[in-house]
Design a protein around this motif. Sequence first.
Motif, PDB file in Angstrom:
ATOM      1  N   MET A   1       0.803  -1.288  -0.035  1.00  0.00           N
ATOM      2  CA  MET A   1      -0.021  -0.003   0.076  1.00  0.00           C
ATOM      3  C   MET A   1       0.849   1.130   0.011  1.00  0.00           C
ATOM      4  N   GLN A   2       0.553   2.399  -0.545  1.00  0.00           N
ATOM      5  CA  GLN A   2       1.120   3.544  -0.698  1.00  0.00           C
ATOM      6  C   GLN A   2       0.167   4.832  -0.255  1.00  0.00           C
ATOM      7  N   ALA A   3       0.571   5.496   0.297  1.00  0.00           N
ATOM      8  CA  ALA A   3      -0.258   6.840   0.606  1.00  0.00           C
ATOM      9  C   ALA A   3       0.400   8.026  -0.420  1.00  0.00           C
ATOM     10  N   LYS A   4      -0.373   8.683  -0.810  1.00  0.00           N
ATOM     11  CA  LYS A   4       0.161   9.985  -1.508  1.00  0.00           C
ATOM     12  C   LYS A   4      -0.825  11.084  -1.434  1.00  0.00           C
ATOM     13  N   ILE A   5      -0.425  12.302  -1.859  1.00  0.00           N
ATOM     14  CA  ILE A   5      -1.011  13.641  -1.632  1.00  0.00           C
ATOM     15  C   ILE A   5      -1.858  13.542  -2.985  1.00  0.00           C
ATOM     16  N   ALA A   6      -3.169  13.942  -2.958  1.00  0.00           N
ATOM     17  CA  ALA A   6      -3.816  13.827  -3.956  1.00  0.00           C
ATOM     18  C   ALA A   6      -3.585  15.142  -4.895  1.00  0.00           C
ATOM     19  N   GLN A   7      -3.354  14.931  -6.118  1.00  0.00           N
ATOM     20  CA  GLN A   7      -2.922  16.224  -6.852  1.00  0.00           C
ATOM     21  C   GLN A   7      -3.720  16.196  -8.224  1.00  0.00           C
ATOM     22  N   THR A   8      -4.434  14.880  -8.498  1.00  0.00           N
ATOM     23  CA  THR A   8      -5.231  15.105  -9.938  1.00  0.00           C
ATOM     24  C   THR A   8      -6.723  15.056  -9.562  1.00  0.00           C
ATOM     25  N   GLU A   9      -7.487  15.191 -10.474  1.00  0.00           N
ATOM     26  CA  GLU A   9      -8.900  15.323 -10.215  1.00  0.00           C
ATOM     27  C   GLU A   9      -9.144  13.848 -10.146  1.00  0.00           C
ATOM     28  N   LYS A  10      -8.593  12.772 -10.558  1.00  0.00           N
ATOM     29  CA  LYS A  10      -9.070  11.570 -10.479  1.00  0.00           C
ATOM     30  C   LYS A  10      -8.517  11.186  -8.848  1.00  0.00           C
ATOM     31  N   GLU A  11      -7.457  11.269  -8.475  1.00  0.00           N
ATOM     32  CA  GLU A  11      -7.031  11.284  -7.178  1.00  0.00           C
ATOM     33  C   GLU A  11      -8.039  11.868  -6.202  1.00  0.00           C
ATOM     34  N   MET A  12      -8.664  12.962  -6.384  1.00  0.00           N
ATOM     35  CA  MET A  12      -9.576  13.782  -5.511  1.00  0.00           C
ATOM     36  C   MET A  12     -10.923  13.108  -5.635  1.00  0.00           C
ATOM     37  N   GLN A  13     -11.279  12.415  -6.793  1.00  0.00           N
ATOM     38  CA  GLN A  13     -12.464  11.693  -6.824  1.00  0.00           C
ATOM     39  C   GLN A  13     -12.308  10.469  -6.042  1.00  0.00           C
ATOM     40  N   ASP A  14     -11.195   9.833  -6.000  1.00  0.00           N
ATOM     41  CA  ASP A  14     -10.924   8.728  -5.192  1.00  0.00           C
ATOM     42  C   ASP A  14     -11.115   8.779  -3.895  1.00  0.00           C
ATOM     43  N   ALA A  15     -10.565  10.077  -3.569  1.00  0.00           N
ATOM     44  CA  ALA A  15     -10.683  10.308  -1.872  1.00  0.00           C
ATOM     45  C   ALA A  15     -12.227  10.496  -1.679  1.00  0.00           C
ATOM     46  N   PHE A  16     -13.132  11.127  -2.499  1.00  0.00           N
ATOM     47  CA  PHE A  16     -14.385  11.501  -2.086  1.00  0.00           C
ATOM     48  C   PHE A  16     -15.153  10.043  -2.431  1.00  0.00           C
ATOM     49  N   SER A  17     -14.785   9.324  -3.333  1.00  0.00           N
ATOM     50  CA  SER A  17     -15.473   8.021  -3.410  1.00  0.00           C
ATOM     51  C   SER A  17     -15.372   6.907  -2.168  1.00  0.00           C
ATOM     52  N   ILE A  18     -14.071   6.970  -1.352  1.00  0.00           N
ATOM     53  CA  ILE A  18     -14.141   6.334  -0.093  1.00  0.00           C
ATOM     54  C   ILE A  18     -14.841   6.789   0.933  1.00  0.00           C
ATOM     55  N   ARG A  19     -14.944   8.296   0.929  1.00  0.00           N
ATOM     56  CA  ARG A  19     -15.473   8.983   1.887  1.00  0.00           C
ATOM     57  C   ARG A  19     -17.032   8.556   1.861  1.00  0.00           C
ATOM     58  N   MET A  20     -17.222   8.448   0.737  1.00  0.00           N
ATOM     59  CA  MET A  20     -18.988   8.403   0.366  1.00  0.00           C
ATOM     60  C   MET A  20     -19.311   6.783   0.855  1.00  0.00           C
ATOM     61  N   LYS A  21     -18.352   5.864   0.533  1.00  0.00           N
ATOM     62  CA  LYS A  21     -18.467   4.301   0.768  1.00  0.00           C
ATOM     63  C   LYS A  21     -18.555   4.375   2.531  1.00  0.00           C
ATOM     64  N   VAL A  22     -17.696   4.939   3.081  1.00  0.00           N
ATOM     65  CA  VAL A  22     -17.484   4.677   4.421  1.00  0.00           C
ATOM     66  C   VAL A  22     -18.474   5.401   5.353  1.00  0.00           C
ATOM     67  N   PHE A  23     -18.251   6.649   5.053  1.00  0.00           N
ATOM     68  CA  PHE A  23     -19.307   7.490   6.120  1.00  0.00           C
ATOM     69  C   PHE A  23     -20.600   7.571   5.387  1.00  0.00           C
ATOM     70  N   VAL A  24     -20.948   7.777   4.228  1.00  0.00           N
ATOM     71  CA  VAL A  24     -22.472   7.751   3.781  1.00  0.00           C
ATOM     72  C   VAL A  24     -23.090   6.332   3.949  1.00  0.00           C
ATOM     73  N   GLU A  25     -22.524   5.426   3.120  1.00  0.00           N
ATOM     74  CA  GLU A  25     -23.175   4.091   2.999  1.00  0.00           C
ATOM     75  C   GLU A  25     -22.976   3.299   4.367  1.00  0.00           C
ATOM     76  N   GLU A  26     -21.746   3.264   4.782  1.00  0.00           N
ATOM     77  CA  GLU A  26     -21.569   2.326   5.866  1.00  0.00           C
ATOM     78  C   GLU A  26     -22.215   2.927   7.388  1.00  0.00           C
ATOM     79  N   GLN A  27     -21.677   4.205   7.420  1.00  0.00           N
ATOM     80  CA  GLN A  27     -22.183   4.729   8.747  1.00  0.00           C
ATOM     81  C   GLN A  27     -23.178   5.720   8.739  1.00  0.00           C
ATOM     82  N   ASN A  28     -23.878   5.616   7.656  1.00  0.00           N
ATOM     83  CA  ASN A  28     -25.308   6.571   7.174  1.00  0.00           C
ATOM     84  C   ASN A  28     -25.298   8.116   7.719  1.00  0.00           C
ATOM     85  N   VAL A  29     -24.165   8.613   7.366  1.00  0.00           N
ATOM     86  CA  VAL A  29     -23.898  10.094   7.402  1.00  0.00           C
ATOM     87  C   VAL A  29     -24.621  10.894   6.127  1.00  0.00           C
TER      88      VAL A  29
END
Length: 140
Positions: A1-29
């Motif tokens: 696994m590798q962590a990196k600072i998001a610099q592209t639009e795709k990387e930002m969308q990857d971050a938002f996608s994970i947040r939606m899966k964990v916080f919205v879908e899993e935790q019902n935020v």
Amino acid sequence: MQAKIAQTEKEMQDAFSIRMKVFVEEQNVPAEEELDEYDDTAVHVVLYDEEMPVGTGRIREADGYGKLERICILASCRGKGAGRMIMKELEYTAAPNISRFKLNAQTQAVPFYEKLGYEVCSEEFLDAGIPHVTMIKKRT
């Protein structure tokens, strides 16, 4: 696994996608609470397992602290050091000149943050219906 600072639009969308899966879908935020006005100015980190995004977090300056927020890992990758990798990237790479950090931790995650040197400094409160506490850390 590798962590990196998001610099592209795709990387930002990857971050938002994970947040939606964990916080919205899993935790019902509520979805409208998950993305906010700080997304445009914060530094975002994405953790990849091969090409697949599996975790994310962000940091921004607030009240003299590096404020860490929206830290989350996909359920399939928890307990494997992924959270520690994101925290290291946020604290040392994304914010090398910041000496004090603050975050609002879900109470179930307090032991994880304590292992990284964070200390509880508030009473319990609700955020999006989930119990949280504020924690701080000074860089050593």
